[in-house]
Structures are given as C-alpha cells and as structure tokens.
Design a protein around this motif. Sequence first.
Motif, PDB file in Angstrom:
ATOM      1  N   LEU A   1       0.801  -1.213   0.000  1.00 30.14           N
ATOM      2  CA  LEU A   1       0.000   0.000   0.000  1.00 30.14           C
ATOM      3  C   LEU A   1       0.837   1.267   0.000  1.00 30.14           C
ATOM      4  N   SER A   2       2.138   1.154   0.244  1.00 23.56           N
ATOM      5  CA  SER A   2       2.987   2.348   0.284  1.00 23.56           C
ATOM      6  C   SER A   2       3.354   2.848  -1.110  1.00 23.56           C
ATOM      7  N   TYR A   3       3.023   2.086  -2.153  1.00 24.43           N
ATOM      8  CA  TYR A   3       3.332   2.494  -3.523  1.00 24.43           C
ATOM      9  C   TYR A   3       2.234   3.399  -4.074  1.00 24.43           C
ATOM     10  N   THR A   4       2.640   4.389  -4.864  1.00 25.05           N
ATOM     11  CA  THR A   4       1.670   5.234  -5.549  1.00 25.05           C
ATOM     12  C   THR A   4       0.988   4.409  -6.629  1.00 25.05           C
ATOM     13  N   MET A   5      -0.327   4.322  -6.575  1.00 23.16           N
ATOM     14  CA  MET A   5      -1.030   3.448  -7.507  1.00 23.16           C
ATOM     15  C   MET A   5      -2.434   3.963  -7.805  1.00 23.16           C
ATOM     16  N   THR A   6      -2.942   3.516  -8.925  1.00 26.19           N
ATOM     17  CA  THR A   6      -4.350   3.660  -9.262  1.00 26.19           C
ATOM     18  C   THR A   6      -4.953   2.269  -9.236  1.00 26.19           C
ATOM     19  N   VAL A   7      -6.054   2.114  -8.521  1.00 27.53           N
ATOM     20  CA  VAL A   7      -6.701   0.817  -8.401  1.00 27.53           C
ATOM     21  C   VAL A   7      -7.877   0.760  -9.369  1.00 27.53           C
ATOM     22  N   SER A   8      -7.890  -0.278 -10.197  1.00 26.25           N
ATOM     23  CA  SER A   8      -8.942  -0.436 -11.200  1.00 26.25           C
ATOM     24  C   SER A   8      -9.662  -1.758 -10.981  1.00 26.25           C
ATOM     25  N   PRO A   9     -10.692  -1.780 -10.128  1.00 28.41           N
ATOM     26  CA  PRO A   9     -11.436  -3.023  -9.885  1.00 28.41           C
ATOM     27  C   PRO A   9     -12.368  -3.307 -11.070  1.00 28.41           C
ATOM     28  N   ARG A  10     -12.310  -4.501 -11.592  1.00 32.65           N
ATOM     29  CA  ARG A  10     -13.151  -4.900 -12.700  1.00 32.65           C
ATOM     30  C   ARG A  10     -13.935  -6.150 -12.322  1.00 32.65           C
TER      31      ARG A  10
ATOM     32  N   TRP B   1      -4.838   3.821   2.371  1.00 32.78           N
ATOM     33  CA  TRP B   1      -4.584   3.604   3.794  1.00 32.78           C
ATOM     34  C   TRP B   1      -3.188   4.092   4.196  1.00 32.78           C
ATOM     35  N   TRP B   2      -2.693   5.072   3.456  1.00 28.44           N
ATOM     36  CA  TRP B   2      -1.320   5.519   3.685  1.00 28.44           C
ATOM     37  C   TRP B   2      -1.216   7.021   3.915  1.00 28.44           C
ATOM     38  N   TRP B   3      -2.122   7.805   3.266  1.00 31.79           N
ATOM     39  CA  TRP B   3      -1.995   9.255   3.345  1.00 31.79           C
ATOM     40  C   TRP B   3      -3.343   9.895   3.029  1.00 31.79           C
ATOM     41  N   ASP B   4      -3.413  11.203   3.235  1.00 29.05           N
ATOM     42  CA  ASP B   4      -4.615  11.965   2.925  1.00 29.05           C
ATOM     43  C   ASP B   4      -4.348  12.804   1.681  1.00 29.05           C
TER      44      ASP B   4
ATOM     45  N   ARG C   1       1.089   8.708  14.679  1.00 33.05           N
ATOM     46  CA  ARG C   1       2.241   9.006  13.853  1.00 33.05           C
ATOM     47  C   ARG C   1       2.586   7.800  12.997  1.00 33.05           C
ATOM     48  N   PRO C   2       3.235   8.021  11.832  1.00 30.36           N
ATOM     49  CA  PRO C   2       3.466   6.903  10.899  1.00 30.36           C
ATOM     50  C   PRO C   2       4.124   5.694  11.533  1.00 30.36           C
ATOM     51  N   PHE C   3       5.080   5.900  12.447  1.00 29.79           N
ATOM     52  CA  PHE C   3       5.790   4.759  13.015  1.00 29.79           C
ATOM     53  C   PHE C   3       5.051   4.136  14.200  1.00 29.79           C
ATOM     54  N   GLU C   4       3.825   4.589  14.475  1.00 34.08           N
ATOM     55  CA  GLU C   4       3.041   4.022  15.572  1.00 34.08           C
ATOM     56  C   GLU C   4       1.680   3.507  15.093  1.00 34.08           C
ATOM     57  N   ARG C   5       1.567   3.247  13.802  1.00 36.15           N
ATOM     58  CA  ARG C   5       0.279   2.838  13.254  1.00 36.15           C
ATOM     59  C   ARG C   5       0.123   1.319  13.214  1.00 36.15           C
ATOM     60  N   PHE C   6      -1.104   0.883  13.246  1.00 40.42           N
ATOM     61  CA  PHE C   6      -1.419  -0.536  13.143  1.00 40.42           C
ATOM     62  C   PHE C   6      -2.794  -0.685  12.513  1.00 40.42           C
ATOM     63  N   SER C   7      -3.086  -1.891  12.103  1.00 40.18           N
ATOM     64  CA  SER C   7      -4.419  -2.230  11.614  1.00 40.18           C
ATOM     65  C   SER C   7      -4.663  -3.698  11.930  1.00 40.18           C
ATOM     66  N   GLN C   8      -5.871  -4.019  12.338  1.00 37.00           N
ATOM     67  CA  GLN C   8      -6.233  -5.412  12.592  1.00 37.00           C
ATOM     68  C   GLN C   8      -7.639  -5.661  12.085  1.00 37.00           C
ATOM     69  N   LEU C   9      -7.774  -6.676  11.235  1.00 41.21           N
ATOM     70  CA  LEU C   9      -9.058  -7.035  10.635  1.00 41.21           C
ATOM     71  C   LEU C   9      -9.279  -8.524  10.863  1.00 41.21           C
ATOM     72  N   TRP C  10     -10.280  -8.846  11.672  1.00 46.35           N
ATOM     73  CA  TRP C  10     -10.534 -10.259  11.985  1.00 46.35           C
ATOM     74  C   TRP C  10     -11.942 -10.414  12.522  1.00 46.35           C
TER      75      TRP C  10
ATOM     76  N   GLY D   1      -4.565   4.866  11.641  1.00 46.51           N
ATOM     77  CA  GLY D   1      -3.973   5.713  10.600  1.00 46.51           C
ATOM     78  C   GLY D   1      -5.036   6.211   9.641  1.00 46.51           C
ATOM     79  N   TYR D   2      -4.663   6.329   8.370  1.00 44.49           N
ATOM     80  CA  TYR D   2      -5.632   6.699   7.340  1.00 44.49           C
ATOM     81  C   TYR D   2      -6.311   5.441   6.821  1.00 44.49           C
ATOM     82  N   PRO D   3      -7.527   5.580   6.280  1.00 41.68           N
ATOM     83  CA  PRO D   3      -8.389   6.761   6.247  1.00 41.68           C
ATOM     84  C   PRO D   3      -9.147   6.920   7.556  1.00 41.68           C
ATOM     85  N   TYR D   4      -9.813   8.050   7.704  1.00 40.92           N
ATOM     86  CA  TYR D   4     -10.633   8.256   8.881  1.00 40.92           C
ATOM     87  C   TYR D   4     -11.929   7.444   8.747  1.00 40.92           C
ATOM     88  N   PRO D   5     -12.525   7.048   9.876  1.00 36.65           N
ATOM     89  CA  PRO D   5     -13.762   6.265   9.792  1.00 36.65           C
ATOM     90  C   PRO D   5     -14.875   6.985   9.051  1.00 36.65           C
ATOM     91  N   GLU D   6     -14.923   8.305   9.167  1.00 38.37           N
ATOM     92  CA  GLU D   6     -15.943   9.055   8.433  1.00 38.37           C
ATOM     93  C   GLU D   6     -15.750   8.917   6.929  1.00 38.37           C
TER      94      GLU D   6
END
Length: 322
Positions: free
Chosen positions: A75-84, A217-220, A232-241, A253-258
């Motif tokens: 996710l740290s790479y600059t990308m365009t996502v094209s879901p088909r 999920w990396w920046w605004d 802060r970037p070095f204190e971020r986490f994510s857990q999905l389960w 981190g990013y994005p915000y829940p809103e």
Amino acid sequence: MPATPRRHFSDLRRTYTGEDAPSAKAGVGRKTVGLVDFTDQQRRFRALLALSLFNFDSAGRQHPIVSVYNASTFLSYTMTVSPRFDLLVFVVPGAPENAVGRLLGSPTYPDTGVPGLRLFAAGKAAGRALGECFHLLHLPTGARAVVTASSTFETAHNADGPIDDRYPGPDMPLTDVERAAVDGVPPMTVEIETILAALVSYLNVRDPDRRWATGTWWWDPFHRPPRPGLARPFERFSQLWGTDKTWELSWNGYPYPEDLAACFTAPMIGLPQASFVQERGRAHIRLGSSSLTLVYGGTCPAAAQRHTQLMPARRNSRSNSK
C-alpha cells in the motif's frame, strides 16, 4: 449527441478513482460504475487480500491471531486501483516490479506475500519495456489480478515475457504453510466477504468535492488537518478479523472512519444496500444481517511494547545520573 449511459458511468468513475479513460471504460458495467461488481471468485479473493493488507503493526509484523501474512507494504506504492468484474488491476507507474514482490511469496520464504498467489505471465505495458506488466493467479479462488506500469497492457494470452524465478509460478501447488494460512481464515458470510472485498475495491478513491478519501490507507490526498486518533506513521497498526457475520476492523492511521462511512454509502459508487450505523458508541458498516465494526484510534501493539522495553533503561539512566 447525449452521452451513452456507459460513457456516463465511465466519466463518473474516473472522478472518484483517478483512472484514465481506457481503464475506467474497462471497469464499468452496463448500469453501474463497476467498483463493487465482481464475480464470486473475485469477491472471495479480494476479501482474503484485505486480510493480508489490513493486518499489520509498525514493526511490519502480522498480528498473532491472524493466519494470513502481512502484505501491507504494498500500500505504500503510488497506484491507481482499477477493480473490474473478473479482474483486479493495480496501475503502479513507478515500480511495478517492486510492488508485485510485496504481494507474491517466494519459494525460499513460503510464508511471505499473499498465500496462494502466483505469477503466471509477464508482458509489456504501453510505452514500457518487457516485464512491466505482471499477471497473477490466486490458486485458492482462481481469481486473477494484474500489477502493471500502465493501464494499457498485454493480456495474459499475449504476454511472452520471461517468468521471474524469484516468485512461485502457477505449477507450484499450495505449500503446507500456505494451506494452513488459508484454512485458518474464519468463516465469513457472503455479506462480510462483500464488505471486505469492497474495502479493496475502495483502496484509492476520493470524493470529487474533496470531502473524503481513502488514500491507499497511507496518506490523505487532500492534506486535511490531522484528526483525533491519528497516530504518527511509526506508531500505526491495523487489525481485521472476526468470524461468520461479525467482524471488526481496528486501526489508527488513514483513512478516517468518516471517510469509509461516506465511501460505502456514497451515491453511485457506494456498496448497494450497505448502511453506516452508530450504536452504543460504536460504528458499524452493515450489509444484511452482517456487520463490520469500526474501532478507530488506540496504541500500536509494537509501539507499546517498545515503550515498555525502554522504560527500565530510562529509569536506570536517571538513577545513574544522580
């Protein structure tokens, strides 16, 4: 002449995804913008991919309760996502050959990358050299994905580039650790699979009116002032389960829940029939009888552990200075 519905959906899609015209045209449906229209295979693949992308801590480790592997650095790479409908395309103009390595495992390190993902063809992307387009196959589901430098690329049928032997090919069956990882994923309802698949489809979308964005999920992208709970970037986490129809996504981190709430319920691009509900101080994305609970903020487990380990050293340092 007035725009045809398909052309209208293509233009609308581009305002949210940043795709170029050919990419957006390839993704739209007859009556929808196509971001959350997918085959059963793609739904399952994207749900499993979400588990590899959204389970990490600031030390780059996966969470102990999670059987899948951490591929969040993709996710740290600059990308365009094209879901088909039957293909998931990531356009990474800068370094597709590096980005694809974050998703693929290695015969030497079988417990890295996305379990069961294989490189089955390599070819050209428009205006680029051979090897700038990588076709991927997910063995457990049969779903396909592409990491490419350009939205215009050779099909897998026409690709004739050499396969990088650093990565497993389609003739390599699931390893024992991969099978254990896939088998370790708890059961999901179709509605939960759909919500998690949508998280991947929505990886890099933004509101044309600049009110919300997901930013991989990396920046605004809109550089809004930081909001409460943003670590802060070095204190971020994510857990999905979770299990069955009840799952939880915790992150700081990013994005915000809103932003997620607005994205899932936005006109035209939102997930049909999904709703955002706040109940007893908790936020939920609901689809049918299934629910993804959103828990925002908190301390990264790895950062808390490092802080605890440093405390005795700091106390000893103060004692020695007396």
